[in-house]
Structures are given as C-alpha cells and as structure tokens.
Design an enzyme around this catalytic site. Structure first.
Site, short mmCIF file in Angstrom:
data_model
loop_
_atom_site.label_atom_id
_atom_site.label_comp_id
_atom_site.label_asym_id
_atom_site.label_seq_id
_atom_site.Cartn_x
_atom_site.Cartn_y
_atom_site.Cartn_z
N CYS A 120 31.38 26.98 26.24
CA CYS A 120 31.69 27.41 27.54
C CYS A 120 32.86 27.29 27.92
CB CYS A 120 31.24 26.32 28.34
SG CYS A 120 32.10 24.65 28.17
N GLU A 158 0.87 -1.58 0.16
CA GLU A 158 0.00 -0.10 0.40
C GLU A 158 1.21 1.75 -0.12
OE1 GLU A 158 -2.02 0.20 4.15
OE2 GLU A 158 -2.92 -2.11 3.28
N CYS A 191 35.07 23.73 23.65
CA CYS A 191 33.49 24.27 23.51
C CYS A 191 32.93 26.26 22.56
CB CYS A 191 33.03 24.18 24.29
SG CYS A 191 31.30 24.28 24.48
N ASP A 194 1.91 10.35 3.71
CA ASP A 194 2.48 11.11 4.77
C ASP A 194 1.52 12.15 5.31
OD1 ASP A 194 4.73 12.08 5.62
OD2 ASP A 194 5.61 13.60 4.44
N LYS A 209 2.32 4.66 1.16
CA LYS A 209 2.43 4.99 2.38
C LYS A 209 2.52 6.56 2.49
CE LYS A 209 5.63 5.23 6.94
NZ LYS A 209 6.10 6.69 6.59
N TYR A 242 -6.25 1.65 7.14
CA TYR A 242 -5.88 1.26 6.64
C TYR A 242 -5.21 -0.01 7.77
CZ TYR A 242 -2.68 4.35 8.06
OH TYR A 242 -1.48 5.30 9.45
N CYS A 267 32.60 18.92 24.16
CA CYS A 267 32.76 19.37 25.34
C CYS A 267 33.57 19.22 26.82
CB CYS A 267 31.88 20.55 24.97
SG CYS A 267 31.61 21.67 27.28
N LYS A 315 10.78 2.80 2.20
CA LYS A 315 10.74 4.03 1.14
C LYS A 315 11.40 4.31 0.13
CE LYS A 315 9.98 6.44 4.69
NZ LYS A 315 10.22 7.24 6.14
N CYS A 334 28.91 23.84 31.45
CA CYS A 334 28.29 23.71 30.70
C CYS A 334 27.15 24.46 30.50
CB CYS A 334 29.17 23.05 29.70
SG CYS A 334 29.16 23.94 27.58
S1 IVH Z 1 0.16 0.53 9.62
C1 IVH Z 1 1.40 -1.42 13.23
N1 IVH Z 1 0.07 1.67 6.55
O1 IVH Z 1 3.03 5.40 8.57
C2 IVH Z 1 2.06 -0.82 11.68
N2 IVH Z 1 0.84 3.23 8.07
O2 IVH Z 1 5.72 4.70 9.75
C3 IVH Z 1 0.12 0.86 11.42
N3 IVH Z 1 1.18 5.43 7.55
O3 IVH Z 1 2.65 5.46 11.58
C4 IVH Z 1 0.65 1.37 10.23
N4 IVH Z 1 0.45 4.49 5.91
O4 IVH Z 1 1.08 7.13 10.66
C5 IVH Z 1 0.36 1.93 7.95
N5 IVH Z 1 -0.99 2.66 3.80
C6 IVH Z 1 0.13 2.36 5.94
C7 IVH Z 1 0.23 3.80 6.10
C8 IVH Z 1 1.04 4.09 7.12
C9 IVH Z 1 0.49 5.88 6.41
C10 IVH Z 1 1.80 5.70 8.31
C11 IVH Z 1 1.49 5.48 9.78
C12 IVH Z 1 2.34 5.06 10.95
C13 IVH Z 1 3.57 5.09 10.26
C14 IVH Z 1 4.86 4.77 10.33
#
Ligand code: IVH
Length: 690
Positions: free
Chosen positions: A415, A118, A412, A122, A120, A231, A430, A319, A436
């Site tokens: 300080c 799926e 430093c 943002d 991810k 999701y 430091c 990522k 400090c």
């Molecule tokens: S599953 C136990 N699915 O990514 C895992 N997370 O880096 C639950 N996120 O905190 C997350 N799209 O806010 C899942 N398709 C997706 C997602 C997703 C975005 C975010 C979510 C999570 C973060 C982790």
C-alpha cells in the site's frame, strides 16, 4: 455371506429413515427423534454394514453423522477432545518435562514414574469408535474438538491392522486412537502412478495419507494403501487397563497393529537412550517418524496429571533434529501479514529436505537477515522440522557473494504506507492499517481458515479473487455474498475462471453452514493481535457469550483487571484486546458481521461449560491459598478448571470461594474482610465429590 432379503429390507428402511432425520436435524434444525433413538438406529445400520459390506456400498446415509453437506464429510464432535502433544527438542527439555510431572504429582525425588516410549508416526490421527465390539465410526482429529467422519474410507485399511470387530472381550463402548500413515514404499509407488496419470504428486507420505483418507470417493481411498498403528484411548464405558503398557497389549489382543518399537522405560535416562537408538535407525524404518513420544505409564497418574488446553501433561514428543539441505537463494520478497508485519521470505532453487521439496523459507525479520549475513545469490542452509515453515539457518562459507546487503524496505510494498519499527521491537509494520489491502486480505484469509470459520471452498485464492472483484472487503461481506451475487448480472461468479455453478452453490452452502459458530472460533477468527486459539478458548469460557464478552470489553480499568485475572492472559494481551475494542471501526465491523450471520439464520453459540454443568463449582470463581495436603497446587487448579471453575490469583468481591490451606496468609484475611466464603481443603474436596 450375502445379506438375506429381510436384512436388505431392514437396512434400506433404516438408511432411509436416518437420511430423513438427518435432513430434519441439520437442514431444518428441528430434530424428529431423540438422540437415543437416532443413535440406536445408526448403530444398527453400521452393525449390519459391518457384517455385510455390500450393504454399505448402497447406503450414503451410513456416512452421515453430523452436518451432511451434499458431497462433503459429516462432522463428528469428539466426546473426549483429541489433543496434540507438547514438543521437546533437547535432553534438557525432557528432563524438565519429567521434573514438571514429578512436581505436579508431588513425588519424592527418588521416586520416578515409569514411562512408555513410542515412535512418533508421521501421519494423521484417527478416532475409531467401537460399540459392543463393532466399529461404528471413524473420525479425523480435525481441530481436536470436531473432526470429519471418514468411516467409509477407513474400511479400506487392512483388517489385520484395524479390526472391524474387536477380538475377545471388549467394553460396551470404546474409542481407540491411532495414526493412519502411508509407508515410504507405498508413497513412492503412489507418486509414480500419479505422475504417469497426470494426477497430484504428494510432497511427503503424511500429505499423501491425509489426501487419501479425506477422499470423498472411497473407491479412490481403496486404491491407496494406508496403514495404521494404534496408540491411545478416547471415550470408554469402563476402564480397560491400569497402565498404558497394559493397554498396548490389549490393543494387540483386540487385533490392532501396535508399533513394534515401543519400550517400557523406568526413568528419563532410559527414554533418552531409546531416543538416540531410534534416531540412528529411523532411516531404515519402512515409514516416517519424526520423534519419540514419552507417556507416563500409570493411567491413574495420567488422570491426575490431566491436560492443558491443547495437550496432556502426561506426555511429550521428543522431536528429532531438523533436516537440512543447501540451495541457492534466488530472491528475497516481503510479505505483509494481517497485523501489518513485514516478513522477508526467501525464494529458493527447489531442494529436497528430508523427503520434502522446499522452494520458500522464512527469514523472520531484518535483524535476522543481517545477523546471518544472508544476501541474494548466496548458497544457504535450509532446514525444516515437522509442520514449521522451513527456515534459513545460515550461509555456506566460500560461495560467490551477491552484490550488496539486502535493503529492507521502510515502506509497505503493497500500500506504500510507511513501515515503522517501534523502539525495541524486531518487527517492522505497515502503518496503513485499514487502508492496506494486504493486511485486509490476510485478515480475511485468517477469518475463513481451518481453525477459525473453516469455510470450505474459500481458500487463499478465492479470497484474493473475491477481493479483486470488490465483493468481499470485510468478514460481513462473506455472509452477504450470496445476495451480492444474486443481484449482480447473471450470477457473475459462476462464469468466472475456476468457478462453475456447482462450486458456487457449494460455497454458498458452506457459508450458510457456518453462520452458526461457537464463541471460541468466533473470537479466534477476529485475528486480534496475540489472541491465538488457546487465548480465544479461555476468553470464551470466561465470558460465556458474545454479548457478555463485548459488554465487558467496554469498561476501562475494570475490564483490564478482569482480563488479567484469567489464566495465561497477561497485561500485553489484555492491552491488545482493549485496543481492538477501542477502535470504533472494529466494533462496527463486529456488529455488521453479527447482523450478516443472523440474516442467514445463524448466531454465535455460547461457550460450553467444560464438564457436566451439574458440577457444583461450574462457573464459580475460586482462589486457592496456603499449602494443600491432598494434592499439589497445580493439580488442584487443573482439577477445579476441569470441573468448570475459574481459578483466580487474587481475592475480590467476585470470588465465590477461597480454599484455605495450611499457613495461609493475606488472601484468607482478605476473604474474611470482603465476606467471601472460605473453605478448608476438606470442605473443597467434599464439595467436588472427591
Ligand atoms: S499420543 C493425547 N502417540 O502426534 C496425546 N500421538 O503431535 C495423543 N502421533 O495428534 C497422542 N505417533 O497424531 C501419540 N505414538 C504416538 C503418536 C502420536 C504420532 C501424532 C498424533 C498426535 C500428534 C501430536
């Protein structure tokens, strides 16, 4: 349809009653009713408000779950923790992830578990609680264990994405999780409006979404357009699907928006192909995505895989490559961290990197500056990926060169103490220690930060300010601040720039509200070198209470042995912990802090035992040895820990059980010698009820 007279009366009575119970519970710490009675009343209140939204507008109480700071959000303790995800940055990482999953499950090489891939999204994750099919509460992720109650604000999202009532058959209780986000178009429109009105301009859609959802005035949230993709799952009263794929179909049937670009993948190759496809088309999507999430499809396999301290074993986020841009390096400044580390920071001509304006970036350490040949005046490549601090990756060729190489200071800059770089290390520190100011201030900032004491109203600027006044020099001072301030002529703080009567009052409320805190946050807040959140959690679970932790840290070799027996704590971390306690001033500061918290009626709460304390193995020290047949070793270990047991690597007098598998060697013998109870794998499974 508007509510009739009787309903309005019922609603206002309920709201009043709940508000009174809240005050008694949180203010006076003495609940007037049992949780069941309270929960039932709240459920009824929200049910009425879901049916007649005009009632909600009149009821501040419906928002109030948990601590209710006069104008803040209530806190919600997540019954199932909201986890984050591990990251993969390359195909190799993904193949390794798949390998770990198979090894954990003991799958044959030929049998690949199926996955769902799926995008991810943002944004920020949200937990939506439905009771008897009705939305009763929405909470942000917060630190994963506790979030903020944003029910009111969530009601401003479109019904077509976030149903207030689940369509069709639904379990008595279910928590749906998803991502609240802002589309690129809505983000640009919002920023244009904000600019025209002289309001805050957001750096990226994610910040805009978070800022909008966490608005105390829901009218503001209503004016921002937020969206949702569902999701995941939190607590449920009954199973609702056998696979994640099936679950996604149910989410759609209940009326949730599910991302249209989800794909069922039979193996790793299909995951990687999907990732590349999405990477190529991501710029054309109407919202930001920063990678692809892969999830093991079978929910029974997910259950067996379970979770690590912060993330599930059954999922990973792959990522997309970091976004880059070039800009001018205007200056290099040195920052001093809480452990004294000197970090070079690049000041840049502001540049847009993948939708975010960047003006500072880290240069890591002196070797990195030299290795990259970076000099002031160079045109450099900056990159950012997700939440990490932007970095300088290198110098663009053929640019006018600055005068000289950067001379890294050997003192430093704050300080003036010597800055030493031990043999074999890359970090220069430091040596000013306690004297400090930079280190002390950074320690304080860490102490009050979000995942530590999380004191609202006490940000970096406030700490600097209180430090400069001489009012806060140690954590204990924070809890004594009210007294200091009362005694000082005319409550000076109120008349200081940026502070008013109300903000000072709120700050004192926030401080008093944090005088009671969980042991794991407390340990993390101390800022001991190498003791991050995960380690703090392990320490809290292992020692249970502040008193027993402190007592254990006194005892030389025995303390070292016990520390290193805890999972993921190695000799280096153990050393840092013992070094911390070997310093008299640290122990004193800790004692002072405890006293100051207690003076406000607070305390450090003992760590919670993970699952029901009723688990027969909770708190027991267990050693596994030999080959197990019903599950793999990592699985057995994870399961035992989930039940609250402490899994140790070696047998000692403190061991409660040694679980002996096939071909067990010296550990079984050691157990017999020490008279420690041994169990067969079967005995063990019977003991834990499996
Ligand atoms: S599953 C136990 N699915 O990514 C895992 N997370 O880096 C639950 N996120 O905190 C997350 N799209 O806010 C899942 N398709 C997706 C997602 C997703 C975005 C975010 C979510 C999570 C973060 C982790």
């Amino acid at each position: 349809m508007l509510a009739d007279f009787e309903t309005r009366i019922e609603h206002s009575e309920l709201a009043e009653r709940i508000a009174r119970w809240d005050r008694a519970y949180h203010g006076a710490d003495s609940p007037e009713v049992t949780d069941d009675v309270y929960d039932a009343a709240r459920r009824r209140l929200l049910e009425l408000e879901a049916r007649f939204p005009e009632l909600a507008a009149k009821s501040p109480a419906s928002r109030a779950v948990g601590a209710v700071p006069a104008e803040g959000f209530g806190t919600v303790r997540h019954r199932v923790p909201m986890l984050s995800l591990d990251n993969a940055f390359s195909a190799g990482d993904v193949i390794e992830f798949d390998g770990t999953v198979r090894r954990f499950l003991g799958l044959e090489l030929a049998a690949s578990p199926a996955y769902v891939a799926e995008p991810k999204i943002d944004g920020l994750s949200i937990n939506l609680r439905y009771e008897r099919g009705i939305l009763v509460q929405a909470a942000t992720r917060g630190d994963g264990a506790e979030g903020e109650d944003v029910t009111r604000n969530v009601l401003t999202l479109p019904e077509a994405e976030l149903p207030r009532r689940l369509d069709g058959e639904a379990p008595a209780l279910i928590e749906i999780r998803g991502e609240v986000y802002m589309s690129k178009a809505d983000f640009l429109a919002l920023n244009q409006r904000q600019e025209a009105e002289g309001g805050k301009v957001f750096a990226n859609p994610r910040n805009a979404a978070a800022g909008s959802l966490r608005q105390l005035d829901s009218a503001v949230t209503a004016g921002r357009r937020l969206s949702l993709f569902a999701y995941a799952m939190g607590e449920t009263s009954e199973p609702v699907a056998a696979s994640h794929w099936q679950y996604l179909q149910r989410l759609k049937a209940w009326g949730f928006a599910v991302n249209p670009h989800v794909r069922h993948c039979p193996d790793v190759a299909a995951l990687l192909a999907f990732h590349d496809e999405m990477a190529a088309s991501r710029a054309r999507l109407p919202y930001d995505i920063d990678g692809i999430v892969y999830k093991v499809d079978d929910l029974e396999l997910q259950r067996r895989l379970g979770m690590r301290s912060r993330s599930p074993r059954w999922a990973i986020a792959h990522k997309f490559p970091a976004e880059q841009a070039t800009t001018l390096l205007e200056a290099i400044e040195i920052q001093v961290g809480r452990t004294g580390a000197l970090t070079p920071v690049a000041r840049l001509t502001p540049v847009n990197v993948g939708g975010v304006v960047v003006s500072n970036a880290t240069l890591h350490n002196e070797d990195e500056i030299a290795r990259k040949g970076v000099r002031v005046g160079d045109t450099v490549i900056v990159q950012r990926a997700g939440d990490v601090i932007p970095q300088i990756v290198g110098v663009v060729e053929n640019t006018p060169r600055g005068a000289a190489d950067f001379a890294f200071p050997d003192h430093c800059p704050v300080c003036g103490a010597q800055a030493v770089r031990p043999e074999g290390e890359v970090i220069r520190r430091c040596a000013g220690g306690l004297t400090c100011a930079a280190q002390a201030k950074e320690r304080l900032k860490h102490f009050v930060s979000r995942n530590a004491f999380d004191i609202e109203g006490l940000g970096d600027k406030a700490i600097e300010f209180l430090w400069d006044l001489g009012w806060v020099r140690s954590p204990a001072d924070i809890f004594r601040l009210k007294k200091t301030n009362d005694e000082s002529p005319l409550r000076k703080l109120e008349n200081c720039d940026g502070w008013g009567k109300r903000s000072v009052e709120k700050l004192f409320e926030a401080i008093a509200g944090r005088a009671t805190i969980g042991l794991e946050r407390f340990i993390f807040a101390l800022g001991i070198r190498q003791v991050g959140e995960a380690t703090a959690k392990r320490l809290a679970r292992h020692y249970g209470s502040l008193e027993s932790w402190m007592a254990a840290m006194e005892g030389g070799d025995a303390a070292l042995a016990e520390l290193t027996s805890i999972e993921d704590i190695g000799p280096a971390v153990a050393r840092d912990l013992l070094d911390f306690f070997a310093e008299g001033h640290n122990v004193n500061a800790l004692g002072e802090l405890k006293k100051a918290m207690e003076a406000l009626g607070g305390r450090v709460e003992d760590a919670r035992v993970v699952e029901a304390a009723a688990s027969p193995v909770a708190g027991k020290a267990v050693v596994f040895t030999g080959t197990l047949t019903a599950m793999t070793r990592p699985e057995a270990k994870a399961r035992a820990e989930a039940l609250g047991a402490k899994v140790m690597g070696s047998v000692s007098r403190k061991t409660d059980y040694v679980v002996v598998g096939l071909d067990a060697g010296s550990k079984a013998a050691e157990a017999a010698k020490l008279g420690v109870a041994t169990l067969t794998e079967r005995d063990w499974l019977a003991l834990i009820g499996e």
